[in-house]
Design an enzyme around this catalytic site. Structure first.
Site, short mmCIF file in Angstrom:
data_model
loop_
_atom_site.label_atom_id
_atom_site.label_comp_id
_atom_site.label_asym_id
_atom_site.label_seq_id
_atom_site.Cartn_x
_atom_site.Cartn_y
_atom_site.Cartn_z
N HIS A 49 -9.82 1.94 0.22
CA HIS A 49 -8.34 1.92 0.00
C HIS A 49 -7.99 1.21 -1.55
O HIS A 49 -8.31 0.03 -1.60
CB HIS A 49 -8.11 0.81 1.14
CG HIS A 49 -6.46 0.92 1.62
ND1 HIS A 49 -5.37 1.49 0.72
CD2 HIS A 49 -5.62 0.03 2.22
CE1 HIS A 49 -4.25 1.19 0.77
NE2 HIS A 49 -4.44 0.20 2.05
N PHE A 75 1.79 -3.51 3.84
CA PHE A 75 1.95 -4.83 4.22
C PHE A 75 3.63 -5.06 3.99
O PHE A 75 4.12 -4.65 2.96
CB PHE A 75 1.20 -5.95 3.53
CG PHE A 75 -0.17 -6.22 4.29
CD1 PHE A 75 -0.52 -5.44 5.31
CD2 PHE A 75 -0.93 -7.08 3.64
CE1 PHE A 75 -1.86 -5.56 5.74
CE2 PHE A 75 -2.04 -7.42 4.16
CZ PHE A 75 -2.56 -6.52 4.97
N HIS A 81 -2.71 7.74 6.21
CA HIS A 81 -3.02 6.58 5.80
C HIS A 81 -4.36 6.07 6.12
O HIS A 81 -5.29 5.78 5.29
CB HIS A 81 -1.87 5.80 5.95
CG HIS A 81 -1.87 4.33 5.06
ND1 HIS A 81 -1.67 4.36 3.83
CD2 HIS A 81 -2.16 3.23 5.46
CE1 HIS A 81 -1.81 2.92 3.37
NE2 HIS A 81 -2.09 2.09 4.52
N CYS A 103 0.76 -1.20 0.10
CA CYS A 103 0.11 -0.10 -0.09
C CYS A 103 0.76 1.22 0.18
O CYS A 103 0.25 2.28 -0.13
CB CYS A 103 -1.03 -0.06 1.35
SG CYS A 103 -2.18 -1.36 1.14
N LYS A 150 -9.68 7.87 2.89
CA LYS A 150 -10.16 6.47 2.57
C LYS A 150 -11.55 6.42 3.13
O LYS A 150 -11.90 5.42 2.73
CB LYS A 150 -9.03 5.44 3.00
CG LYS A 150 -7.74 5.43 2.51
CD LYS A 150 -6.98 4.31 3.05
CE LYS A 150 -5.33 4.46 2.26
NZ LYS A 150 -4.61 5.56 2.41
N GLU A 154 -0.31 5.21 13.42
CA GLU A 154 0.01 6.46 12.76
C GLU A 154 -0.29 7.65 13.78
O GLU A 154 0.47 8.50 13.44
CB GLU A 154 -0.92 6.43 11.44
CG GLU A 154 -0.60 7.63 10.71
CD GLU A 154 -1.46 7.60 9.31
OE1 GLU A 154 -0.85 8.55 8.50
OE2 GLU A 154 -2.18 6.85 9.09
#
Length: 416
Positions: A343, A404, A306, A166, A338, A317
């Site tokens: 996403h 990831f 994010h 991502c 998002k 975050e």
């Protein structure tokens, strides 16, 4: 050693769940529209999650020739469509340029997932003379998107793909930025695309319990920072940025949207899928991006987080944000787009880069929707735009992505 060249953005293109152009995307984003709904690409009832943020009113035949559609995966098609918009927006005429002066660095987290799924199914289901389509590999591989873009416009400069889950699009943008800085290119086409709403991809994320299961309320499912968040909502699409050496853009009278001033990547080295619980890698990447752009933390007006709406990721975050900007930064406004787009995985950084740049140009910060009760671990002193967009002068934006594998990719944009 000569001073690095300045890099600016001179073209934008978007194919998103909120609209098939930049203007449509931005209008719906600032209006707080959710793009989530029940999946139409396949019957999702076999999975825990039944909804996603799909493209709407999109037909590849409206944009591409039949042979290109037949010989390419949707992720490459999305890339071509958004790039066509960006090139036209930039006003560049590649026929008048040295073809080696322009390159393409493109990102996708999964590449030709639909092709992979369909071809393996077809192969295993044939009772007689099983074989694969000769276009199986070319349609599947992630570097085909930048390859096809280069072929369309005759571009012979730097050309490759990035993959960092991502964080992929921000990786691509960072690499494109640096090649221009180093004088290796005058123009770079960059961005990302993802066409991951397929049974195989969706089923895999569903099995991980990574996605929201709020099937009775899809539009309210993505709720970053909310105490009742239960996972991300998958999206699809593409976004393209034309990066250009500042003097080159200035000489041709280009419309300059913003300057790309800094970027950085780090690794969490912690877990295959979970972010570092204290935001250690994210903190380092955010600080390095500011240093790379020669910014102080106090200069950042808008943090495009994010914030995928996952229980662990949102908190890590926020911890990184506090580490970098402090617990009560009176200058910083925070948002999570998002909540509306879903996403877009490998395309997330690119579509959010466009949101960041539009915020600079229009002086508007998109809202974070659906968030009703802020998680108790999040300091109340942080200024998160909830519910409705907010007008604010935006000179510097930081845009975060995390993937990831522990990949942290940060990009900083500045008003010119």
């Amino acid at each position: 050693m000569s001073k690095p060249k300045r890099v600016v953005v001179t073209g934008l293109g978007a194919l998103s769940p909120l609209g098939n152009t930049v203007d449509e995307f931005w209008s719906n984003l600032t209006d707080g529209v959710s793009s989530a709904d029940r999946i139409t690409h396949f019957d999702p009832s076999q999975f825990r999650t039944h909804f996603a943020c799909e493209l709407k009113d999109y037909d590849p035949a409206d944009h591409l020739e039949h042979n290109m559609i037949r010989r390419s995966d949707p992720y490459s098609q999305y890339a071509l469509v958004s790039t066509d918009q960006a090139v036209r927006d930039s006003g560049l005429d590649f026929d008048e340029m040295d073809p080696f002066d322009t390159g393409v660095i493109w990102g996708s987290g999964q590449g030709g997932m639909k092709t992979f799924e369909e071809e393996v199914k077809n192969y295993t289901q044939r009772d007689f003379n099983p074989r694969f389509n000769p276009f199986f590999v070319p349609k599947l591989i992630i570097n085909m998107a930048p390859g096809l873009i280069s072929m369309k416009y005759g571009l012979m400069g730097i050309n490759y793909a990035t993959v960092s889950a991502c964080a992929t699009s921000n990786t691509a943008i960072m690499d494109a930025l640096n090649y221009i800085r180093w004088g290796k290119a005058k123009v770079m086409i960059t961005g990302g695309s993802e066409a991951g709403i397929t049974e195989a991809s969706f089923g895999g994320f569903s099995a991980m319990r990574a996605m929201s299961q709020r099937n009775d309320d899809p539009k309210g499912a993505s709720r970053p920072f909310d105490k009742d968040r239960d996972g991300f909502v998958m999206g699809e699409g593409a976004a393209t940025l034309i990066l250009e050496e500042y003097e080159h853009a200035k000489a041709r009278g280009a419309n300059i949207y913003a300057e790309v001033t800094g970027a950085a990547m780090t690794a969490d080295a912690y877990h295959m899928t979970a972010t570092h619980p204290e935001g250690k890698g994210a903190t380092a990447a955010m600080k390095q991006a500011l240093q790379d752009g020669e910014h102080n933390a106090e200069e950042v007006d808008y943090l495009n987080t994010h914030a995928t709406s996952t229980p662990v990721g949102d908190i890590s975050e926020i911890k990184a944000t506090v580490n970098v900007f402090g617990e009560s930064p009176d200058h910083l406004t925070i948002g999570a787009t998002k909540s509306m787009t879903g996403h877009l995985l490998g395309a997330a950084g690119a579509i959010e880069a466009i949101a960041s740049i539009k915020a600079i140009n229009d002086g508007v910060i998109p809202p974070t929707i659906n968030t009703e009760n802020i998680d108790e671990e999040i300091p109340s002193s942080l200024d998160i735009v909830l519910g409705e967009a907010r007008e604010k002068q935006v000179d510097v934006v930081m845009s975060n992505t995390f993937g990831f594998g522990g990949h942290n990719g940060i990009v900083v944009f500045k008003k010119v």
